[in-house]
Design a protein around this motif. Structure first.
Motif, PDB file in Angstrom:
ATOM      1  N   PHE A 173       0.841  -1.184   0.000  1.00 29.94           N
ATOM      2  CA  PHE A 173       0.000   0.000   0.000  1.00 29.94           C
ATOM      3  C   PHE A 173       0.880   1.240   0.000  1.00 29.94           C
ATOM      4  O   PHE A 173       2.039   1.196   0.393  1.00 29.94           O
ATOM      5  CB  PHE A 173      -0.989   0.013   1.176  1.00 29.94           C
ATOM      6  N   ASP A 174       0.308   2.317  -0.488  1.00 27.72           N
ATOM      7  CA  ASP A 174       1.025   3.588  -0.582  1.00 27.72           C
ATOM      8  C   ASP A 174       0.587   4.531   0.529  1.00 27.72           C
ATOM      9  O   ASP A 174      -0.523   4.432   1.057  1.00 27.72           O
ATOM     10  CB  ASP A 174       0.758   4.255  -1.936  1.00 27.72           C
ATOM     11  N   TRP A 175       1.473   5.463   0.845  1.00 25.57           N
ATOM     12  CA  TRP A 175       1.157   6.514   1.812  1.00 25.57           C
ATOM     13  C   TRP A 175      -0.038   7.327   1.305  1.00 25.57           C
ATOM     14  O   TRP A 175      -0.134   7.651   0.124  1.00 25.57           O
ATOM     15  CB  TRP A 175       2.345   7.443   2.021  1.00 25.57           C
ATOM     16  N   GLN A 176      -0.949   7.610   2.225  1.00 21.40           N
ATOM     17  CA  GLN A 176      -2.055   8.531   1.986  1.00 21.40           C
ATOM     18  C   GLN A 176      -2.209   9.332   3.268  1.00 21.40           C
ATOM     19  O   GLN A 176      -2.094   8.765   4.363  1.00 21.40           O
ATOM     20  CB  GLN A 176      -3.358   7.785   1.718  1.00 21.40           C
ATOM     21  N   ASP A 177      -2.494  10.603   3.164  1.00 16.94           N
ATOM     22  CA  ASP A 177      -2.647  11.425   4.365  1.00 16.94           C
ATOM     23  C   ASP A 177      -3.725  10.890   5.300  1.00 16.94           C
ATOM     24  O   ASP A 177      -3.612  11.039   6.516  1.00 16.94           O
ATOM     25  CB  ASP A 177      -2.947  12.878   4.002  1.00 16.94           C
ATOM     26  N   SER A 219       5.764   4.174   0.375  1.00 13.77           N
ATOM     27  CA  SER A 219       5.033   2.935   0.128  1.00 13.77           C
ATOM     28  C   SER A 219       5.487   1.900   1.155  1.00 13.77           C
ATOM     29  O   SER A 219       6.556   2.023   1.757  1.00 13.77           O
ATOM     30  CB  SER A 219       5.265   2.440  -1.298  1.00 13.77           C
ATOM     31  N   PHE A 220       4.642   0.899   1.335  1.00 13.05           N
ATOM     32  CA  PHE A 220       4.864  -0.078   2.386  1.00 13.05           C
ATOM     33  C   PHE A 220       4.554  -1.478   1.873  1.00 13.05           C
ATOM     34  O   PHE A 220       3.707  -1.656   0.999  1.00 13.05           O
ATOM     35  CB  PHE A 220       3.974   0.232   3.595  1.00 13.05           C
ATOM     36  N   VAL A 221       5.229  -2.459   2.444  1.00 10.29           N
ATOM     37  CA  VAL A 221       4.956  -3.853   2.123  1.00 10.29           C
ATOM     38  C   VAL A 221       4.882  -4.639   3.430  1.00 10.29           C
ATOM     39  O   VAL A 221       5.752  -4.522   4.291  1.00 10.29           O
ATOM     40  CB  VAL A 221       6.008  -4.449   1.150  1.00 10.29           C
ATOM     41  N   ASN A 252       9.052  -0.261   4.884  1.00  9.26           N
ATOM     42  CA  ASN A 252       8.778   0.799   3.918  1.00  9.26           C
ATOM     43  C   ASN A 252       9.584   0.541   2.645  1.00  9.26           C
ATOM     44  O   ASN A 252      10.294  -0.470   2.538  1.00  9.26           O
ATOM     45  CB  ASN A 252       9.051   2.189   4.506  1.00  9.26           C
ATOM     46  N   GLU A 253       9.474   1.470   1.670  1.00  2.00           N
ATOM     47  CA  GLU A 253      10.139   1.298   0.375  1.00  2.00           C
ATOM     48  C   GLU A 253      11.665   1.290   0.485  1.00  2.00           C
ATOM     49  O   GLU A 253      12.354   0.807  -0.414  1.00  2.00           O
ATOM     50  CB  GLU A 253       9.682   2.373  -0.624  1.00  2.00           C
TER      51      GLU A 253
END
Length: 150
Positions: A40-44, A112-114, A135-136
């Motif tokens: 998933f990606d960073w979102q505020d 981004s995160f895994v 994280n990435e």
């Protein structure tokens, strides 16, 4: 039914038809009987600390729980002799999290995160997975242990 086809169908359903997963932006990218991965990606809207701009701890725990559940589910399905929709539905209908331990190692910073998970033990009634979040940059943000009723 072939196991890989089943895993693809379940991945599609969980990625696109579970509102909570969609809300958080979780996408299952790998699902096997021994390993699972969610990205998933960073979102505020995932922010828990607006000063440091880090992930909310609940987001971290949620992705660890989900990725643990994915690998346990795949392992559970893989143990079904001649799987069909009814057998799979029966098994997954009893599946639930019993316990989740989350250890936060550093602030959840990243673009981004895994999250990954591996099977530790799979018994006839209870299964255990070990999960990690990076994280990435490969920085280890958290790890967890999930215990699931199967």
């Amino acid at each position: 039914m072939e196991k890989q086809f089943i895993f693809e169908q379940i991945t599609e359903m969980w990625n696109n038809h579970i509102p909570f997963n969609s809300l958080l932006g979780f996408t299952i990218t790998q699902m096997t009987e021994e390993y699972a991965e969610i990205q998933f990606d960073w979102q505020d809207k995932l922010m828990g600390n607006p000063i440091q701009k880090i992930l909310h701890g609940g987001v971290t725990a949620s992705v660890l729980d989900m990725v643990g559940g994915v690998v346990i589910s795949a392992n559970l399905i893989g143990r079904i002799n001649k799987p069909d929709k009814k057998k799979i539905a029966d098994k997954l209908s009893k599946f639930c999290t019993i316990d989740l331990r989350t250890d936060y190692l550093r602030p959840g910073k990243g673009k981004s995160f895994v999250a990954t998970a591996r099977i530790i033990r799979h018994g006839s009634k209870v299964a255990v997975a070990r999960m990690e979040l990076h994280n990435e940059k490969g920085e280890h943000i958290a790890f967890g242990t999930g215990t699931y009723m199967v």
